[in-house]
Write a protein that holds these residues in place. Structure first.
Motif, short mmCIF file in Angstrom:
data_model
loop_
_atom_site.label_atom_id
_atom_site.label_comp_id
_atom_site.label_asym_id
_atom_site.label_seq_id
_atom_site.Cartn_x
_atom_site.Cartn_y
_atom_site.Cartn_z
N ASP A 1 0.84 -1.19 0.00
CA ASP A 1 0.00 0.00 0.00
C ASP A 1 0.88 1.25 0.00
O ASP A 1 2.10 1.14 -0.12
N ARG A 2 0.26 2.40 0.16
CA ARG A 2 0.99 3.66 0.05
C ARG A 2 2.09 3.80 1.09
O ARG A 2 3.09 4.45 0.84
N ASP A 3 1.91 3.22 2.24
CA ASP A 3 2.90 3.38 3.30
C ASP A 3 3.97 2.30 3.29
O ASP A 3 4.85 2.28 4.13
N SER A 4 3.86 1.40 2.35
CA SER A 4 4.80 0.28 2.31
C SER A 4 6.03 0.64 1.50
O SER A 4 5.93 1.15 0.40
N TYR A 5 7.17 0.37 2.03
CA TYR A 5 8.42 0.65 1.34
C TYR A 5 9.09 -0.63 0.86
O TYR A 5 10.11 -0.60 0.21
N GLY A 6 8.53 -1.77 1.26
CA GLY A 6 9.09 -3.05 0.85
C GLY A 6 8.60 -3.42 -0.52
O GLY A 6 7.51 -3.96 -0.68
N TYR B 1 16.86 15.57 2.18
CA TYR B 1 15.45 15.39 2.54
C TYR B 1 15.12 16.28 3.71
O TYR B 1 15.86 16.34 4.69
N SER B 2 13.99 16.96 3.62
CA SER B 2 13.56 17.79 4.74
C SER B 2 12.57 17.00 5.56
O SER B 2 11.50 16.66 5.09
N GLY B 3 12.97 16.67 6.77
CA GLY B 3 12.11 15.84 7.60
C GLY B 3 12.86 14.63 8.06
O GLY B 3 14.08 14.53 7.94
N SER B 4 12.12 13.68 8.63
CA SER B 4 12.75 12.45 9.12
C SER B 4 12.81 11.42 8.00
O SER B 4 11.78 10.91 7.59
N PRO B 5 14.00 11.07 7.54
CA PRO B 5 14.08 10.18 6.37
C PRO B 5 13.87 8.72 6.74
O PRO B 5 14.17 8.29 7.85
N GLU B 6 13.32 8.00 5.78
CA GLU B 6 13.27 6.53 5.88
C GLU B 6 14.16 6.01 4.76
O GLU B 6 13.87 6.23 3.59
N LEU B 7 15.22 5.34 5.13
CA LEU B 7 16.23 4.95 4.15
C LEU B 7 16.41 3.44 4.10
O LEU B 7 16.23 2.74 5.10
N GLN C 1 6.69 6.94 -2.34
CA GLN C 1 7.52 6.31 -3.36
C GLN C 1 8.93 6.15 -2.82
O GLN C 1 9.30 6.70 -1.80
N LEU C 2 9.70 5.39 -3.57
CA LEU C 2 11.13 5.28 -3.28
C LEU C 2 11.91 6.13 -4.28
O LEU C 2 11.66 6.07 -5.48
N ILE C 3 12.82 6.93 -3.75
CA ILE C 3 13.74 7.69 -4.58
C ILE C 3 15.08 6.95 -4.52
O ILE C 3 15.60 6.68 -3.44
N TRP C 4 15.61 6.66 -5.70
CA TRP C 4 16.76 5.75 -5.79
C TRP C 4 18.06 6.49 -6.10
O TRP C 4 18.08 7.45 -6.85
#
Lengths: 113, 107
Positions: free
Chosen positions: A96-101, B27-33, B94-97
């Motif tokens: 879903d939208r919050d999923s990064y996997g 990234y502005s904010g708390s990143p998820e990497l 989304q994922l930024i690569w």
């Protein structure tokens, strides 16, 4: 195991042909993505979809279109193939939208001659 | 603008040597990497994410907000670590690569 299946591993098409790349996932994921992968450029997002019949442009949508008539299937269409579209195309899905996997397909190596 | 930079296209080290694959982000904010890996003839797959702080296949990555970095490290490289490695940032669903780093482990 979640599976993302891309219909062709290798494809050779002629300039000007209309090309269809198919992607099917079997785990009821909401999100589906099409990327192209080129050496030194990484993954570039072409189009993505968060729901059936919904599509959004990514970073490089020019020359491409997509179709998502069913939740499990996301098609990438090259309306008139050009040599610049020779690349590896990767399909991915996520829950879903919050999923990064993301779960990726094995890729389609498209050569346009 | 959000961006992920992997400054090395290619990294070659000897078996048993330490490995560090660099990743910097904007990234502005708390990143998820995240780090993803693609072994030869295999699918791209998730290697690890910073939130879980886990070690996968001996690799670790620490988020350094001050340096805006998320480097991937392994103390002793093995030949099976040879692969393409991508750093990615989760943003706007989304994922930024990054552009990826090809790691070659020499015997």
């Amino acid at each position: 195991d979640v599976k993302v299946t891309q219909s062709s591993r290798y494809l050779v098409k002629r300039t000007g042909e209309k090309v269809f790349l198919e992607c099917v996932q079997d785990m009821d994921h909401e999100n589906m993505f099409w990327y192209r992968q080129d050496p030194g450029l990484g993954l570039r997002l072409i189009y993505f979809s968060y729901d059936v019949k919904m599509k959004e442009k990514g970073d490089i949508p020019e020359g491409y279109s997509v179709s998502r008539e069913k939740k499990e299937r996301f098609s990438l269409i090259l309306e008139s193939a050009s040599t610049s579209q020779t690349s590896m195309y990767l399909c991915a899905s996520s829950l879903d939208r919050d999923s990064y996997g993301y779960t990726f397909g094995s890729g389609t190596r498209l050569t346009v001659v | 603008a959000q961006r992920v930079t992997q400054p090395e296209k290619l990294l070659s080290v000897f078996k048993g040597a330490p490995v560090e694959l660099k990743c910097n982000y904007s990234y502005s904010g708390s990143p998820e990497l995240f780090w993803y890996v693609q072994y030869s003839r295999q699918r791209l797959q998730l290697l690890l994410r910073h939130i879980s702080r886990e070690s996968i296949k001996g690799f670790t990555a620490d988020l350094n907000k001050g340096e805006t970095s998320f480097h991937l490290k392994k103390p002793f490289a093995q030949e099976e670590d040879s692969a393409m490695y991508y750093c990615a940032l989760h943003s706007n669903y989304q994922l930024i690569w990054g552009a990826g780093t090809k790691l070659i482990i020499k015997p």
